[in-house]
Design an enzyme around this catalytic site. Structure first.
Site, PDB file in Angstrom:
ATOM      1  N   ASP A   1       8.600   3.310   4.844  1.00 40.21           N
ATOM      2  CA  ASP A   1       8.828   4.680   5.321  1.00 40.21           C
ATOM      3  C   ASP A   1      10.300   4.888   5.651  1.00 40.21           C
ATOM      4  OD1 ASP A   1       6.057   5.608   5.250  1.00 40.21           O
ATOM      5  OD2 ASP A   1       5.760   4.018   6.705  1.00 40.21           O
TER       6      ASP A   1
ATOM      7  N   ASP B   1       6.220  -4.090  -1.797  1.00 36.91           N
ATOM      8  CA  ASP B   1       5.664  -2.983  -1.001  1.00 36.91           C
ATOM      9  C   ASP B   1       6.724  -1.904  -0.782  1.00 36.91           C
ATOM     10  OD1 ASP B   1       3.950  -1.482   0.553  1.00 36.91           O
ATOM     11  OD2 ASP B   1       3.723  -2.968   2.147  1.00 36.91           O
TER      12      ASP B   1
ATOM     13  N   THR C   1       4.271   4.368  -3.710  1.00 35.45           N
ATOM     14  CA  THR C   1       5.209   3.553  -4.486  1.00 35.45           C
ATOM     15  C   THR C   1       4.521   2.257  -4.939  1.00 35.45           C
ATOM     16  OG1 THR C   1       6.857   4.405  -2.927  1.00 35.45           O
ATOM     17  CG2 THR C   1       7.634   2.822  -4.550  1.00 35.45           C
TER      18      THR C   1
ATOM     19  N   THR D   1       0.848  -1.201   0.000  1.00 34.84           N
ATOM     20  CA  THR D   1       0.000   0.000   0.000  1.00 34.84           C
ATOM     21  C   THR D   1       0.883   1.250   0.000  1.00 34.84           C
ATOM     22  OG1 THR D   1      -1.752  -1.160   1.180  1.00 34.84           O
ATOM     23  CG2 THR D   1      -1.745   1.235   1.374  1.00 34.84           C
ATOM     24  N   GLY D   2       0.391   2.301  -0.643  1.00 36.75           N
ATOM     25  CA  GLY D   2       1.121   3.576  -0.631  1.00 36.75           C
ATOM     26  C   GLY D   2       1.394   4.058  -2.043  1.00 36.75           C
TER      27      GLY D   2
ATOM     28  N   GLY E   1       1.014   4.711   5.672  1.00 28.35           N
ATOM     29  CA  GLY E   1      -0.271   4.664   4.962  1.00 28.35           C
ATOM     30  C   GLY E   1      -1.330   3.880   5.723  1.00 28.35           C
TER      31      GLY E   1
ATOM     32  N   GLU F   1      -0.337  -5.488   5.806  1.00 27.65           N
ATOM     33  CA  GLU F   1       0.952  -5.622   5.113  1.00 27.65           C
ATOM     34  C   GLU F   1       1.785  -6.716   5.779  1.00 27.65           C
ATOM     35  OE1 GLU F   1       1.472  -1.033   3.485  1.00 27.65           O
ATOM     36  OE2 GLU F   1       2.357  -1.560   5.396  1.00 27.65           O
TER      37      GLU F   1
ATOM     38  N   LYS G   1       7.176   0.733   8.608  1.00 30.79           N
ATOM     39  CA  LYS G   1       6.085   0.843   7.659  1.00 30.79           C
ATOM     40  C   LYS G   1       4.812   1.252   8.399  1.00 30.79           C
ATOM     41  CE  LYS G   1       5.415  -2.274   4.664  1.00 30.79           C
ATOM     42  NZ  LYS G   1       5.070  -1.140   3.788  1.00 30.79           N
ATOM     43  N   GLY G   2       3.833   1.678   7.626  1.00 27.99           N
ATOM     44  CA  GLY G   2       2.550   2.025   8.247  1.00 27.99           C
ATOM     45  C   GLY G   2       2.178   3.475   8.111  1.00 27.99           C
TER      46      GLY G   2
END
Ligand code: 5RP
Length: 224
Positions: A84, A81, A31, A28-29, A97, A103, A94-95
């Site tokens: 950050d 994926d 990228t 997710t995000g 988003g 994830e 991560k997270g």
């Protein structure tokens, strides 16, 4: 190159890791969104995808890619994926988003984690980016106190332009924990996982990235 162009370049490079005829896990995000757009071009080569968020599922479907329920899938060869932050060993925060829990679940059943990120995400020590922790709403304050005891400064994530708590796809709240210098990512991940009320922590260290494709001005570099 702009940051978006760097993200697009790594998204394109990640297509080389797609295994023909198999199911792919998708993150997710922004990228990951570029990756989905690339995946759309070769959708005839894959069986389908497992999404890490409702937003990703919608984008995949928009490209005509079949989105499968993880409960109906035995194995995922590759998970792609963003991150950050990532360090040289492939441990990530991560997270950003808000999709960290799904994830982590999809990554945990995938054979290979391919992280795609622009070069600004590479750090020596994780923690400058506030660490997202998804919690059961009733436990938000109780978990916050434990995170303060670990040296962090947790802040409840709110909806954009509002003081209302942001609610994840799973019905959880997110605490963004600033002030951590994470010198032992595996240890901290385990410690935060033990706090009652935590759904998932956005530290991906016990299962980090197997491959990291970093977008730089000199082209796409493979980190791990
Ligand atoms: C979402 C994530 C993303 O991978 C992370 O926030 C990076 O996002 P972007 O690709 O937009 O920079 O963990 O929960």
């Amino acid at each position: 190159m702009t940051q978006d162009e760097l993200k697009q370049a790594v998204a394109r490079a990640a297509i080389d890791y797609v295994v023909d005829g198999e199911i792919i896990g998708v993150g997710t995000g922004s990228t990951a969104n570029f990756f989905i757009d690339e995946l759309g071009k070769i959708k005839h080569r894959i069986k389908g995808a497992v999404a890490s968020s409702e937003a990703t599922a919608a984008r995949l479907r928009g490209h005509g890619i079949d989105v499968l329920d993880l409960n109906d899938v035995d194995a995922i060869s590759v998970y792609v994926d963003g991150a950050d932050e990532i360090n040289a060993t492939g441990a990530m925060i991560k997270g950003g988003g808000a999709a960290l829990t799904r994830e982590k679940i999809v990554a945990s059943v995938s054979g290979k984690f391919v992280c795609i990120a622009d070069g600004s995400k590479l750090v020596e020590t994780l923690g400058k980016f506030p660490l997202p922790v998804e919690v059961v709403p009733m436990a938000a304050n109780a978990v916050s106190r434990k995170l303060v005891a670990l040296g962090g400064q947790p802040r409840l994530r709110t909806k954009a332009g509002s003081t209302d708590a942001f609610v994840t796809d799973n019905g959880g709240y997110i605490l963004d924990v600033a002030g951590l210098s994470i010198t032992d990512p595996v240890g901290l991940e385990s410690e935060i996982n033990q706090i009652v009320g935590v759904i998932a922590v956005g530290l991906f260290a016990r299962r980090g990235a197997d491959v990291c494709l970093l977008g730089t001005g000199d082209g796409v570099k493979k980190l791990t």
